[in-house]
Design an enzyme around this catalytic site. Sequence first.
Site, PDB file in Angstrom:
ATOM      1  N   ARG A 195       0.521  -1.486   0.374  1.00 23.46           N
ATOM      2  CA  ARG A 195       0.093  -0.039   0.293  1.00 23.46           C
ATOM      3  C   ARG A 195       0.883   1.426  -0.028  1.00 23.46           C
ATOM      4  NH1 ARG A 195      -3.019  -4.181   4.029  1.00 23.46           N
ATOM      5  NH2 ARG A 195      -3.808  -4.921   2.122  1.00 23.46           N
ATOM      6  N   ILE A 251      -1.808  -5.960  -6.832  1.00 23.68           N
ATOM      7  CA  ILE A 251      -3.292  -5.824  -6.986  1.00 23.68           C
ATOM      8  C   ILE A 251      -3.626  -5.540  -5.208  1.00 23.68           C
ATOM      9  CG2 ILE A 251      -4.034  -8.540  -7.149  1.00 23.68           C
ATOM     10  CD1 ILE A 251      -6.102  -7.681  -9.076  1.00 23.68           C
ATOM     11  N   GLU A 252      -4.314  -4.952  -5.359  1.00 23.15           N
ATOM     12  CA  GLU A 252      -5.327  -4.523  -4.450  1.00 23.15           C
ATOM     13  C   GLU A 252      -6.383  -3.129  -3.937  1.00 23.15           C
ATOM     14  OE1 GLU A 252      -2.702  -3.052  -0.333  1.00 23.15           O
ATOM     15  OE2 GLU A 252      -0.899  -3.324  -1.977  1.00 23.15           O
ATOM     16  N   ASP A 253      -7.153  -3.804  -3.123  1.00 24.77           N
ATOM     17  CA  ASP A 253      -8.247  -2.565  -2.794  1.00 24.77           C
ATOM     18  C   ASP A 253      -9.089  -3.236  -4.158  1.00 24.77           C
ATOM     19  OD1 ASP A 253      -9.889  -0.704  -1.756  1.00 24.77           O
ATOM     20  OD2 ASP A 253      -8.966   1.173  -2.817  1.00 24.77           O
TER      21      ASP A 253
END
Length: 341
Positions: free
Chosen positions: A2, A160-162
């Site tokens: 992040r 790959i997040e959120d």
Amino acid sequence: MRKTIGVRLTAPLLAATLGPAALLLAPVASAAADPAVAAADTAVAAVPGMAAAPYEYLGWGNPQKPTDVMKATGVKWFTLAFILSDGGCNPKWDGSRPLTGGSDEAAIKSIRAAGGDVVVSVGGWSGNKLGEKCSSASALAGAYQKVIDAYKLKAFDIDIEDTEFSNATVRQRVVDALKIVKTRNPGLVTYITMGTTPTGPDATGKDLIKRGAAAGLANDGWVVMPFDFGGHSGTMGQASVGAMEGLKAAVKSAYGYSDDAAYRHIGVSSMNGKTDEAGETVTTADFRTLLGYAQQHHIARFAFWSVNRDRACGSGTDADACSGVAQSPYEFTRIVVQYQG
């Protein structure tokens, strides 16, 4: 990884609605029978230092000169973050800085001149994601290709997040785009990095892995970030090992790998010192636990977030630029660089 401490303050990743049953329940035989996946059952040819490439973010956190870090620690590879959308289907550093002609390209040239190299990471927690802004897998693959071509990359990371992670359509788009990129760039090492629970990927993470197998994506490393758990038992090192074992089981199940091949296709990207969860701290002892695990199982990747934070905090020092624990400079990097694959 992040992007900032403030943005990273989140509960465990939300489980998204699972995708089509045909993708989720793809039989192991069909995945393993794909020539690209079958070829991946052997370990990626070792490139010295690539497996130990800690993240450095050149856009915040008072970043150190990469060449200074190299001299101090012996590290040769960095994972540089983050490539984002400029608002459309076009990649830029942090969504604003150009791929070439700026400080980021200069940093990469300096690393290579000193005998090192870089993995470039796309995504992260905040900002506009290419996976969402590009409307098709082919368009997304084209955006990824611009980054690969700009630096003639040997390795590429999709963090790959959120919302990019939680949307099933976008997850499929990322998988399909990465398969196109792997076809166009033989020998390119690829990683997909995502959050995790202490027992391994959640339902969304498992879905992503299953989609990769069903698509015949010969991904070199499925990587988890074992922190921001929102609760765990034992040390963070023990919890991280539990997350890795869960990841290994998910990858083995989806791809039909042997135990040894499954370990060689997983990775870990930890966070040094205090994380975003109150009371959660990853110590150097925890990093040594991860090092032992990596050496035992020959995992694909051992990284961490981040070099920017690999120093003790001083008066008024931003938490994005220090670990929050008592340490000598680069103490965490010196552990990670001992891993050679």
